[in-house]
Design a protein around this motif. Structure first.
Motif, PDB file in Angstrom:
ATOM      1  N   UNK A  68     -12.238 -19.592  -0.844  1.00 14.75           N
ATOM      2  CA  UNK A  68     -10.869 -19.906  -1.257  1.00 14.75           C
ATOM      3  C   UNK A  68      -9.960 -19.918  -0.037  1.00 14.75           C
ATOM      4  N   UNK A  69      -8.937 -20.747  -0.120  1.00  7.67           N
ATOM      5  CA  UNK A  69      -7.899 -20.757   0.907  1.00  7.67           C
ATOM      6  C   UNK A  69      -6.581 -20.286   0.315  1.00  7.67           C
ATOM      7  N   UNK A  70      -5.854 -19.547   1.105  1.00  6.11           N
ATOM      8  CA  UNK A  70      -4.561 -19.032   0.678  1.00  6.11           C
ATOM      9  C   UNK A  70      -3.952 -18.250   1.831  1.00  6.11           C
ATOM     10  N   UNK A  71      -3.200 -17.223   1.511  1.00  2.00           N
ATOM     11  CA  UNK A  71      -2.542 -16.447   2.561  1.00  2.00           C
ATOM     12  C   UNK A  71      -3.018 -14.995   2.553  1.00  2.00           C
ATOM     13  N   UNK A  72      -3.199 -14.484   3.757  1.00  2.53           N
ATOM     14  CA  UNK A  72      -3.604 -13.095   3.955  1.00  2.53           C
ATOM     15  C   UNK A  72      -2.410 -12.275   4.410  1.00  2.53           C
ATOM     16  N   UNK A  73      -2.417 -11.001   4.039  1.00 11.21           N
ATOM     17  CA  UNK A  73      -1.458 -10.027   4.552  1.00 11.21           C
ATOM     18  C   UNK A  73      -2.264  -8.834   5.061  1.00 11.21           C
ATOM     19  N   UNK A  74      -1.587  -7.777   5.496  1.00  4.32           N
ATOM     20  CA  UNK A  74      -2.307  -6.603   5.973  1.00  4.32           C
ATOM     21  C   UNK A  74      -1.637  -5.329   5.488  1.00  4.32           C
ATOM     22  N   UNK A  75      -2.407  -4.241   5.474  1.00  4.07           N
ATOM     23  CA  UNK A  75      -1.850  -2.930   5.154  1.00  4.07           C
ATOM     24  C   UNK A  75      -2.361  -1.896   6.151  1.00  4.07           C
ATOM     25  N   UNK A  76      -1.512  -0.887   6.418  1.00  7.16           N
ATOM     26  CA  UNK A  76      -1.823  -0.020   7.539  1.00  7.16           C
ATOM     27  C   UNK A  76      -1.587   1.456   7.333  1.00  7.16           C
ATOM     28  N   UNK A  77      -0.635   2.001   8.081  1.00  7.45           N
ATOM     29  CA  UNK A  77      -0.486   3.448   8.243  1.00  7.45           C
ATOM     30  C   UNK A  77      -0.199   4.180   6.932  1.00  7.45           C
ATOM     31  N   UNK A  78       0.580   3.578   6.057  1.00  4.24           N
ATOM     32  CA  UNK A  78       0.931   4.240   4.794  1.00  4.24           C
ATOM     33  C   UNK A  78      -0.306   4.622   3.990  1.00  4.24           C
ATOM     34  N   UNK A  79      -1.350   3.790   4.052  1.00  6.77           N
ATOM     35  CA  UNK A  79      -2.529   3.982   3.216  1.00  6.77           C
ATOM     36  C   UNK A  79      -3.688   4.635   3.970  1.00  6.77           C
ATOM     37  N   UNK A  80      -3.515   4.827   5.284  1.00  7.13           N
ATOM     38  CA  UNK A  80      -4.586   5.376   6.115  1.00  7.13           C
ATOM     39  C   UNK A  80      -4.990   6.767   5.629  1.00  7.13           C
ATOM     40  N   UNK A  81      -6.298   6.947   5.428  1.00  9.24           N
ATOM     41  CA  UNK A  81      -6.815   8.240   4.992  1.00  9.24           C
ATOM     42  C   UNK A  81      -6.836   8.448   3.500  1.00  9.24           C
ATOM     43  N   UNK A  82      -6.317   7.501   2.745  1.00  9.15           N
ATOM     44  CA  UNK A  82      -6.329   7.618   1.285  1.00  9.15           C
ATOM     45  C   UNK A  82      -7.552   6.911   0.705  1.00  9.15           C
ATOM     46  N   UNK A  83      -7.868   7.271  -0.500  1.00  9.55           N
ATOM     47  CA  UNK A  83      -9.035   6.714  -1.172  1.00  9.55           C
ATOM     48  C   UNK A  83      -8.781   5.279  -1.607  1.00  9.55           C
ATOM     49  N   UNK A  84      -9.751   4.406  -1.366  1.00 12.43           N
ATOM     50  CA  UNK A  84      -9.675   3.022  -1.823  1.00 12.43           C
ATOM     51  C   UNK A  84     -10.234   2.915  -3.234  1.00 12.43           C
ATOM     52  N   UNK A  85     -10.149   1.724  -3.815  1.00 11.93           N
ATOM     53  CA  UNK A  85     -10.640   1.516  -5.165  1.00 11.93           C
ATOM     54  C   UNK A  85     -12.146   1.700  -5.282  1.00 11.93           C
ATOM     55  N   UNK A  86     -12.871   1.509  -4.185  1.00  8.96           N
ATOM     56  CA  UNK A  86     -14.326   1.673  -4.213  1.00  8.96           C
ATOM     57  C   UNK A  86     -14.738   3.134  -4.078  1.00  8.96           C
ATOM     58  N   UNK A  87     -13.793   3.983  -3.734  1.00 11.82           N
ATOM     59  CA  UNK A  87     -14.099   5.392  -3.508  1.00 11.82           C
ATOM     60  C   UNK A  87     -14.195   5.755  -2.043  1.00 11.82           C
ATOM     61  N   UNK A  88     -14.275   4.751  -1.155  1.00 12.75           N
ATOM     62  CA  UNK A  88     -14.299   5.027   0.276  1.00 12.75           C
ATOM     63  C   UNK A  88     -12.897   5.353   0.776  1.00 12.75           C
ATOM     64  N   UNK A  89     -12.818   5.994   1.916  1.00 12.00           N
ATOM     65  CA  UNK A  89     -11.539   6.329   2.522  1.00 12.00           C
ATOM     66  C   UNK A  89     -11.030   5.155   3.346  1.00 12.00           C
ATOM     67  N   UNK A  90      -9.771   4.790   3.144  1.00 12.85           N
ATOM     68  CA  UNK A  90      -9.217   3.669   3.900  1.00 12.85           C
ATOM     69  C   UNK A  90      -8.997   4.052   5.358  1.00 12.85           C
ATOM     70  N   UNK A  91      -9.498   3.220   6.246  1.00  5.62           N
ATOM     71  CA  UNK A  91      -9.364   3.408   7.688  1.00  5.62           C
ATOM     72  C   UNK A  91      -8.736   2.139   8.252  1.00  5.62           C
ATOM     73  N   UNK A  92      -7.502   2.231   8.732  1.00  5.00           N
ATOM     74  CA  UNK A  92      -6.821   1.030   9.213  1.00  5.00           C
ATOM     75  C   UNK A  92      -7.421   0.497  10.504  1.00  5.00           C
ATOM     76  N   UNK A  93      -8.324   1.267  11.132  1.00  2.00           N
ATOM     77  CA  UNK A  93      -8.997   0.814  12.341  1.00  2.00           C
ATOM     78  C   UNK A  93     -10.379   0.220  12.056  1.00  2.00           C
ATOM     79  N   UNK A  94     -10.772   0.143  10.784  1.00  2.00           N
ATOM     80  CA  UNK A  94     -12.064  -0.422  10.404  1.00  2.00           C
ATOM     81  C   UNK A  94     -11.887  -1.859   9.923  1.00  2.00           C
ATOM     82  N   UNK A  95     -12.974  -2.604   9.871  1.00  2.00           N
ATOM     83  CA  UNK A  95     -12.923  -4.005   9.466  1.00  2.00           C
ATOM     84  C   UNK A  95     -13.155  -4.107   7.960  1.00  2.00           C
TER      85      UNK A  95
END
Length: 294
Positions: free
Chosen positions: A79-106
């Motif tokens: 699909x084509x569309x627009x991307x955005x990003x998220x960073x420091x506010x969410x760093x270290x919090x749990x993602x929907x998959x259960x993993x911890x969000x790391x703003x330095x990871x891909x």
């Protein structure tokens, strides 16, 4: 920006997650990390076969009053569309998959791809490509198709502007080096211009290969508001939209590959115009708009 980790939770965490972002995050607004770093040195995610997340793949979920449906498979997704990003506010919090969000990871967030999914993301303005692991839900801002970690966005060269036109293509982890042989959404179709009673050929885009940076300038921008198996239902929505936006082209598009009538507005002059129309469509309860770039 609000991610489904706030609403897709194990039963024991439901009360905490349903309370909203004010008590969950220490920061009110998102931001980039305090320290600068060379994102080009961060390796892409490596696709591998993984079990589906236990908590990140409900049949559907609701955010801000809108229901989203999770795909049963990522096979063939592009699909084509627009991307955005998220960073420091969410760093270290749990993602929907259960993993911890790391703003330095891909990593990345997506509204409907199964978790986890590995995807190639191409910046259509500069041709840069990255591979990310989709392990979170979002973004829930109109017109955005993927939310990248800060590192992924920086490596893609889009942190300065905040958003960028991209192509997202799911990767089969069993054959990560082989592109999926698929057609981009919206191809092999014909527009039925209902008000004129004639067919209008859709611009061809039968290749899943990323477009060069210059091609985005020549692309056409549409808003897809709905998709129906019934032409009558598509015509009813087209009529409602035509009344609301009588100075724009609203057409019911029949797609041979999916056998669906897709109702679109456009082509539009700019992404900014599309964003404004998406907001109006949502506020007026006229459908589930998506930004489409052909």
């Amino acid at each position: 920006m609000k991610h489904a980790l706030l609403i897709v939770c194990a039963a024991g965490l439901l009360a905490a997650c349903a309370g909203g972002g004010n008590s969950r995050y220490a920061m009110q607004h998102d931001s980039a990390p305090d320290d600068d770093f060379d994102a080009s040195r961060i390796p892409d995610a490596v696709p591998r076969v993984e079990p589906r997340s236990r908590y990140g793949n409900p049949d559907s979920y609701v955010v801000n009053g809108r229901r989203y449906y999770v795909k049963s498979s990522s096979q063939g997704y592009v699909e084509r569309g627009h991307a955005s990003w998220y960073g420091k506010k969410f760093h270290g919090h749990r993602t929907s998959s259960g993993e911890t969000y790391d703003m330095y990871a891909m990593t990345a967030a997506h509204k409907s791809l199964p978790l986890p999914t590995y995807a190639e993301v191409t910046n259509l303005e500069n041709g840069k490509k990255i591979i990310v692991k989709v392990n979170d839900r979002g973004p829930f801002h109109p017109g955005r198709i993927i939310d990248l970690s800060y590192a992924a966005a920086k490596k893609l060269g889009m942190t300065g502007k905040g958003t960028a036109p991209v192509q997202v293509r799911a990767i089969d982890p069993r054959q990560p080096a082989r592109p999926m042989q698929v057609k981009q959404q919206g191809t092999s179709s014909r527009y039925i211009a209902a008000r004129m009673g004639r067919q209008v050929p859709e611009k061809s885009a039968d290749t899943a290969q990323p477009a060069p940076a210059s091609s985005y300038t020549n692309s056409e921008i549409f808003i897809q508001v709905g998709a129906f198996s019934s032409r009558d239902n598509a015509e009813q929505l087209r009529t409602r939209l035509d009344r609301q936006f009588n100075n724009l082209n609203v057409a019911a598009a029949f797609h041979d590959d999916t056998r669906l009538y897709r109702v679109r507005i456009g082509p539009l002059a700019s992404r900014e115009q599309a964003d404004r129309l998406i907001e109006r469509i949502i506020l007026n309860g006229l459908g589930q708009p998506r930004l489409i770039i052909d």
